[in-house]
Design a protein around this motif. Structure first.
Motif, PDB file in Angstrom:
ATOM      1  N   ILE A 149       0.870  -1.288   0.057  1.00 50.66           N
ATOM      2  CA  ILE A 149      -0.079  -0.116   0.066  1.00 50.66           C
ATOM      3  C   ILE A 149       0.803   1.189   0.209  1.00 50.66           C
ATOM      4  CG2 ILE A 149      -1.508   1.596   1.220  1.00 50.66           C
ATOM      5  CD1 ILE A 149      -2.568  -1.293   2.674  1.00 50.66           C
ATOM      6  N   THR A 150       1.625   1.490   0.930  1.00 44.43           N
ATOM      7  CA  THR A 150       3.112   2.984   1.275  1.00 44.43           C
ATOM      8  C   THR A 150       3.425   2.391  -0.868  1.00 44.43           C
ATOM      9  OG1 THR A 150       2.954   2.058   3.324  1.00 44.43           O
ATOM     10  CG2 THR A 150       4.788   3.087   2.235  1.00 44.43           C
ATOM     11  N   GLY A 151       3.752   1.398  -1.098  1.00 46.47           N
ATOM     12  CA  GLY A 151       4.709   1.835  -2.265  1.00 46.47           C
ATOM     13  C   GLY A 151       3.203   2.404  -3.429  1.00 46.47           C
ATOM     14  N   LEU A 152       2.528   1.868  -4.034  1.00 45.85           N
ATOM     15  CA  LEU A 152       0.777   2.099  -4.489  1.00 45.85           C
ATOM     16  C   LEU A 152       0.997   3.596  -3.918  1.00 45.85           C
ATOM     17  CD1 LEU A 152      -1.135  -0.967  -4.269  1.00 45.85           C
ATOM     18  CD2 LEU A 152      -0.076  -0.029  -6.006  1.00 45.85           C
ATOM     19  N   VAL A 153       1.204   4.502  -2.821  1.00 44.55           N
ATOM     20  CA  VAL A 153       0.411   5.599  -2.305  1.00 44.55           C
ATOM     21  C   VAL A 153       2.079   6.510  -3.074  1.00 44.55           C
ATOM     22  CG1 VAL A 153       0.433   7.192  -0.665  1.00 44.55           C
ATOM     23  CG2 VAL A 153      -1.079   5.161  -0.422  1.00 44.55           C
ATOM     24  N   LEU A 154       2.939   6.205  -3.667  1.00 39.76           N
ATOM     25  CA  LEU A 154       3.905   6.154  -3.330  1.00 39.76           C
ATOM     26  C   LEU A 154       4.346   6.587  -5.253  1.00 39.76           C
ATOM     27  CD1 LEU A 154       6.654   5.475  -1.073  1.00 39.76           C
ATOM     28  CD2 LEU A 154       5.361   8.026  -1.052  1.00 39.76           C
ATOM     29  N   LEU A 155       4.223   5.851  -5.521  1.00 37.27           N
ATOM     30  CA  LEU A 155       4.301   5.708  -7.446  1.00 37.27           C
ATOM     31  C   LEU A 155       2.651   6.471  -8.020  1.00 37.27           C
ATOM     32  CD1 LEU A 155       4.623   2.075  -7.966  1.00 37.27           C
ATOM     33  CD2 LEU A 155       5.235   4.063  -8.528  1.00 37.27           C
ATOM     34  N   ASN A 156       1.255   7.057  -6.883  1.00 36.63           N
ATOM     35  CA  ASN A 156       0.525   8.024  -7.509  1.00 36.63           C
ATOM     36  C   ASN A 156       1.308   9.156  -6.806  1.00 36.63           C
ATOM     37  OD1 ASN A 156      -1.204   8.568  -8.580  1.00 36.63           O
ATOM     38  ND2 ASN A 156      -2.989   8.626  -7.260  1.00 36.63           N
ATOM     39  N   LYS A 157       2.256  10.070  -7.761  1.00 33.57           N
ATOM     40  CA  LYS A 157       2.385  11.223  -7.698  1.00 33.57           C
ATOM     41  C   LYS A 157       1.430  12.019  -9.052  1.00 33.57           C
ATOM     42  CE  LYS A 157       7.061   9.999  -7.921  1.00 33.57           C
ATOM     43  NZ  LYS A 157       8.189   9.861  -8.232  1.00 33.57           N
ATOM     44  N   ASP A 158       1.019  13.429  -7.808  1.00 32.42           N
ATOM     45  CA  ASP A 158       0.075  14.367  -8.620  1.00 32.42           C
ATOM     46  C   ASP A 158       0.964  15.493  -8.665  1.00 32.42           C
ATOM     47  OD1 ASP A 158      -1.600  16.516  -8.950  1.00 32.42           O
ATOM     48  OD2 ASP A 158      -2.764  16.045  -7.260  1.00 32.42           O
ATOM     49  N   VAL A 159       1.304  16.083 -10.155  1.00 31.09           N
ATOM     50  CA  VAL A 159       2.252  16.781 -10.859  1.00 31.09           C
ATOM     51  C   VAL A 159       1.653  18.518  -9.765  1.00 31.09           C
ATOM     52  CG1 VAL A 159       1.439  17.011 -12.605  1.00 31.09           C
ATOM     53  CG2 VAL A 159       3.821  18.031 -12.089  1.00 31.09           C
ATOM     54  N   ARG A 160       0.212  18.707  -9.937  1.00 35.91           N
ATOM     55  CA  ARG A 160      -0.408  19.934  -9.925  1.00 35.91           C
ATOM     56  C   ARG A 160      -0.131  19.841  -7.930  1.00 35.91           C
ATOM     57  NH1 ARG A 160      -4.850  22.266 -11.777  1.00 35.91           N
ATOM     58  NH2 ARG A 160      -4.964  21.613 -13.974  1.00 35.91           N
ATOM     59  N   ASN A 161      -0.284  19.013  -7.050  1.00 33.96           N
ATOM     60  CA  ASN A 161      -0.217  19.222  -5.925  1.00 33.96           C
ATOM     61  C   ASN A 161       1.477  19.123  -5.707  1.00 33.96           C
ATOM     62  OD1 ASN A 161      -2.537  18.625  -5.534  1.00 33.96           O
ATOM     63  ND2 ASN A 161      -3.016  16.331  -4.622  1.00 33.96           N
ATOM     64  N   HIS A 162       2.482  18.802  -6.925  1.00 33.45           N
ATOM     65  CA  HIS A 162       3.501  19.120  -6.607  1.00 33.45           C
ATOM     66  C   HIS A 162       4.253  21.062  -6.655  1.00 33.45           C
ATOM     67  CE1 HIS A 162       7.774  18.283  -6.077  1.00 33.45           C
ATOM     68  NE2 HIS A 162       8.107  19.195  -7.612  1.00 33.45           N
ATOM     69  N   VAL A 163       4.044  21.169  -7.777  1.00 32.07           N
ATOM     70  CA  VAL A 163       3.339  22.325  -8.365  1.00 32.07           C
ATOM     71  C   VAL A 163       3.243  23.636  -6.965  1.00 32.07           C
ATOM     72  CG1 VAL A 163       3.351  24.421  -9.636  1.00 32.07           C
ATOM     73  CG2 VAL A 163       4.339  21.935 -10.461  1.00 32.07           C
ATOM     74  N   SER A 164       2.360  22.959  -7.089  1.00 25.05           N
ATOM     75  CA  SER A 164       1.066  24.049  -5.910  1.00 25.05           C
ATOM     76  C   SER A 164       1.408  24.450  -4.303  1.00 25.05           C
ATOM     77  CB  SER A 164      -0.413  23.692  -5.361  1.00 25.05           C
ATOM     78  OG  SER A 164      -0.393  22.686  -4.723  1.00 25.05           O
ATOM     79  N   GLU A 165       2.983  23.122  -4.147  1.00 25.81           N
ATOM     80  CA  GLU A 165       3.398  23.399  -2.689  1.00 25.81           C
ATOM     81  C   GLU A 165       4.661  23.580  -2.562  1.00 25.81           C
ATOM     82  OE1 GLU A 165       3.070  18.814  -2.268  1.00 25.81           O
ATOM     83  OE2 GLU A 165       1.130  18.803  -1.045  1.00 25.81           O
TER      84      GLU A 165
END
Length: 143
Positions: free
Chosen positions: A22-38
């Motif tokens: 589950i941890t691996g799946l969460v880490l694989l699901n990256k969201d570029v929109r959130n990354h840019v906003s953060e």
């Protein structure tokens, strides 16, 4: 080891495996929109899309974003870098008084066809079929 101890060990290892999966799946699901906003300061909002101030050259900022999450396609045009993701296009380039700006645009809500055809393959949806009358061009078609 007794039989009960082996069953207990198997249960613990199974639970640990599930947690790691589950941890691996969460880490694989990256969201570029959130990354840019953060990571960048927002200076404007266009509907659901944002514009963010960045420092450095557009190419180096685009490289940083692409190193976080590899785009499906990438292109450059007139000093701007375009990163194509499944649902978004990230545009890094000058914007008015900002020499480096990051813009995240939702493809599904804004571009029903034709928005980025000039960037080449990978920047679909392409031009609308029959957009200028006649056929869509290509083999067997005329424009």
């Amino acid at each position: 080891m007794s039989r009960n101890a082996l069953f207990a060990l198997a249960g613990v290892l199974g639970a640990l495996g599930a947690v790691l999966l589950i941890t691996g799946l969460v880490l694989l699901n990256k969201d570029v929109r959130n990354h840019v906003s953060e990571n960048y300061r927002q200076y404007a909002a266009d509907g659901g899309d944002g514009r963010y101030e960045c420092s450095g050259s557009p190419k180096s900022v685009a490289d940083d974003i692409a190193s976080y999450d590899a785009p499906e396609s990438r292109a450059s045009d007139r000093g701007s870098e375009y990163l194509r993701y499944p649902d978004d296009i990230v545009i890094v380039g000058p914007d008015g008084r900002y020499p480096c700006s990051v813009r995240v645009e939702d493809i599904n809500s804004r571009y029903s066809g034709g928005g980025f055809i000039f960037l080449g393959p990978g920047f679909t949806p392409g031009s609308p079929a029959g957009g200028s009358g006649g056929s869509s061009g290509g083999p067997g078609g005329t424009k």
